[in-house]
Design a protein around this motif. Sequence first.
Motif, mmCIF file in Angstrom:
data_model
loop_
_atom_site.group_PDB
_atom_site.id
_atom_site.type_symbol
_atom_site.label_atom_id
_atom_site.label_comp_id
_atom_site.label_asym_id
_atom_site.label_seq_id
_atom_site.Cartn_x
_atom_site.Cartn_y
_atom_site.Cartn_z
ATOM 1 N N ARG A 114 40.999 44.216 36.660
ATOM 2 C CA ARG A 114 40.004 45.065 37.315
ATOM 3 C C ARG A 114 38.733 45.133 36.465
ATOM 4 O O ARG A 114 37.617 45.014 36.981
ATOM 5 C CB ARG A 114 40.566 46.465 37.521
ATOM 6 N N LEU A 115 38.898 45.325 35.157
ATOM 7 C CA LEU A 115 37.742 45.372 34.269
ATOM 8 C C LEU A 115 36.996 44.045 34.274
ATOM 9 O O LEU A 115 35.756 44.013 34.369
ATOM 10 C CB LEU A 115 38.185 45.713 32.848
ATOM 11 N N LEU A 116 37.730 42.943 34.187
ATOM 12 C CA LEU A 116 37.075 41.633 34.190
ATOM 13 C C LEU A 116 36.316 41.407 35.495
ATOM 14 O O LEU A 116 35.215 40.844 35.492
ATOM 15 C CB LEU A 116 38.117 40.528 33.984
ATOM 16 N N GLY A 117 36.889 41.845 36.611
ATOM 17 C CA GLY A 117 36.210 41.682 37.888
ATOM 18 C C GLY A 117 34.921 42.488 37.960
ATOM 19 O O GLY A 117 33.902 42.005 38.476
ATOM 20 N N ASP A 118 34.967 43.711 37.451
ATOM 21 C CA ASP A 118 33.757 44.537 37.442
ATOM 22 C C ASP A 118 32.680 43.928 36.545
ATOM 23 O O ASP A 118 31.487 43.914 36.897
ATOM 24 C CB ASP A 118 34.089 45.951 36.954
ATOM 25 N N LEU A 119 33.091 43.427 35.380
ATOM 26 C CA LEU A 119 32.122 42.796 34.480
ATOM 27 C C LEU A 119 31.582 41.500 35.063
ATOM 28 O O LEU A 119 30.382 41.210 34.946
ATOM 29 C CB LEU A 119 32.785 42.516 33.124
ATOM 30 N N GLU A 120 32.444 40.726 35.693
ATOM 31 C CA GLU A 120 31.997 39.469 36.311
ATOM 32 C C GLU A 120 30.923 39.745 37.358
ATOM 33 O O GLU A 120 29.886 39.057 37.400
ATOM 34 C CB GLU A 120 33.179 38.747 36.950
ATOM 35 N N ALA A 121 31.157 40.764 38.197
ATOM 36 C CA ALA A 121 30.166 41.103 39.223
ATOM 37 C C ALA A 121 28.858 41.578 38.588
ATOM 38 O O ALA A 121 27.765 41.214 39.036
ATOM 39 C CB ALA A 121 30.734 42.176 40.146
ATOM 40 N N LEU A 122 28.974 42.384 37.551
ATOM 41 C CA LEU A 122 27.788 42.875 36.854
ATOM 42 C C LEU A 122 26.994 41.730 36.246
ATOM 43 O O LEU A 122 25.760 41.647 36.397
ATOM 44 C CB LEU A 122 28.197 43.860 35.767
ATOM 45 N N PHE A 123 27.688 40.825 35.547
ATOM 46 C CA PHE A 123 26.996 39.734 34.866
ATOM 47 C C PHE A 123 26.414 38.729 35.870
ATOM 48 O O PHE A 123 25.369 38.127 35.608
ATOM 49 C CB PHE A 123 27.940 39.043 33.892
ATOM 50 N N ALA A 124 27.066 38.552 37.007
ATOM 51 C CA ALA A 124 26.518 37.667 38.037
ATOM 52 C C ALA A 124 25.214 38.250 38.574
ATOM 53 O O ALA A 124 24.224 37.527 38.780
ATOM 54 C CB ALA A 124 27.529 37.478 39.170
ATOM 55 N N PRO B 230 29.876 33.868 34.908
ATOM 56 C CA PRO B 230 30.006 35.300 34.577
ATOM 57 C C PRO B 230 31.407 35.734 34.163
ATOM 58 O O PRO B 230 31.536 36.654 33.365
ATOM 59 C CB PRO B 230 29.557 36.002 35.858
ATOM 60 N N LEU B 231 32.442 35.066 34.676
ATOM 61 C CA LEU B 231 33.793 35.445 34.260
ATOM 62 C C LEU B 231 34.026 35.101 32.794
ATOM 63 O O LEU B 231 34.617 35.890 32.046
ATOM 64 C CB LEU B 231 34.846 34.757 35.133
ATOM 65 N N SER B 232 33.545 33.945 32.369
ATOM 66 C CA SER B 232 33.663 33.582 30.953
ATOM 67 C C SER B 232 32.896 34.576 30.089
ATOM 68 O O SER B 232 33.376 34.994 29.026
ATOM 69 C CB SER B 232 33.118 32.167 30.714
ATOM 70 N N ALA B 233 31.718 34.978 30.543
ATOM 71 C CA ALA B 233 30.935 35.964 29.797
ATOM 72 C C ALA B 233 31.691 37.287 29.708
ATOM 73 O O ALA B 233 31.682 37.952 28.663
ATOM 74 C CB ALA B 233 29.576 36.177 30.480
ATOM 75 N N ALA B 234 32.357 37.672 30.795
ATOM 76 C CA ALA B 234 33.137 38.913 30.800
ATOM 77 C C ALA B 234 34.283 38.842 29.794
ATOM 78 O O ALA B 234 34.544 39.796 29.051
ATOM 79 C CB ALA B 234 33.682 39.180 32.203
#
Length: 217
Positions: A138-148, A161-165
Motif C-alpha cells: 500500500r505504501l509503495l503504491g501511494d509513493l509510486e502514484a506520488l512520484f509519477a 516511479p515504483l523503483s524510486a518508491a
Amino acid sequence: MSDRTTAPGPGRPKDPAKREAILGAAQVLFLANGYEGSSMEAIAAEAGVSKLTLYSHFRDKEALFCDAVKSTCETRLPRSLFLLEPGRTMEQVLLAIGTAFQALVNSPESIGLHRVMVAMATQNPALSRLFFDAGPQRLLGDLEALFAEADRCGLLVAPAPLSAAEHFCSLVKGGAHFRLLIGYSDEPTADEAERHVREVVSLFLRAYGPGAAGKPD
C-alpha cells in the motif's frame, strides 16, 4: 490457517466503536501471541464483544489481520501525506512522508509484527503475502502514484516511479531498522531520526530532483 465461521446475515448497523475495539484487540494479541496463537475467541474477549459481533465485522481471522495492518498504516501514514498541494515543496512532502514512515517502521509495534511475519514466512507464505499487500505494498503504491505525478509536473525525474518508491523506502529504513529487528540497538532518538530523514531526502533529491545530473535507470 483460517479461523472461520459463517458470517451472520444483515441486521442492525455495525457499531464503528466496536470495530475499532476489535482492531485494537487484534493488534495487541497478534503481537503478543503471534498469528496462530491468537484465536478469534480470544480477540473477541479482549475487545469486550461477543464472537457473533466480531464475525459481523470480519468474516475470518485473515480478514481481521489484514484490516488490522491496514488500519495501522492508514493511521500512521494517511493518504493526505501523499498529495502535491500548492505551497508545499517536494522536499516538504518527502520530509513529512519520511518522518511518518520512519516512526512507523521503527516503532515497537511494527518491529514486533515484522518479527511475527518472519517467523511465519516458511509456515504460512500466504499470510506473508496478505501482510505485504495490506501494508508495505500500500505504501509503495501511494509513493509510486506520488512520484509519477511529480515526474509529470517536473518536480522529480522519476520515469520508473515504483523503483524510486522502493529506493526511498529502503533509504528511510536504513541500517537502523535491521538492527532493531534483531535486537541489536534501541530505537533512534528524535534528533537522530530527524537527522536521518533529512539526509535521506537530500540524497533522494540529488538522485531524482529536476537538477539531477542524469536520469535514474
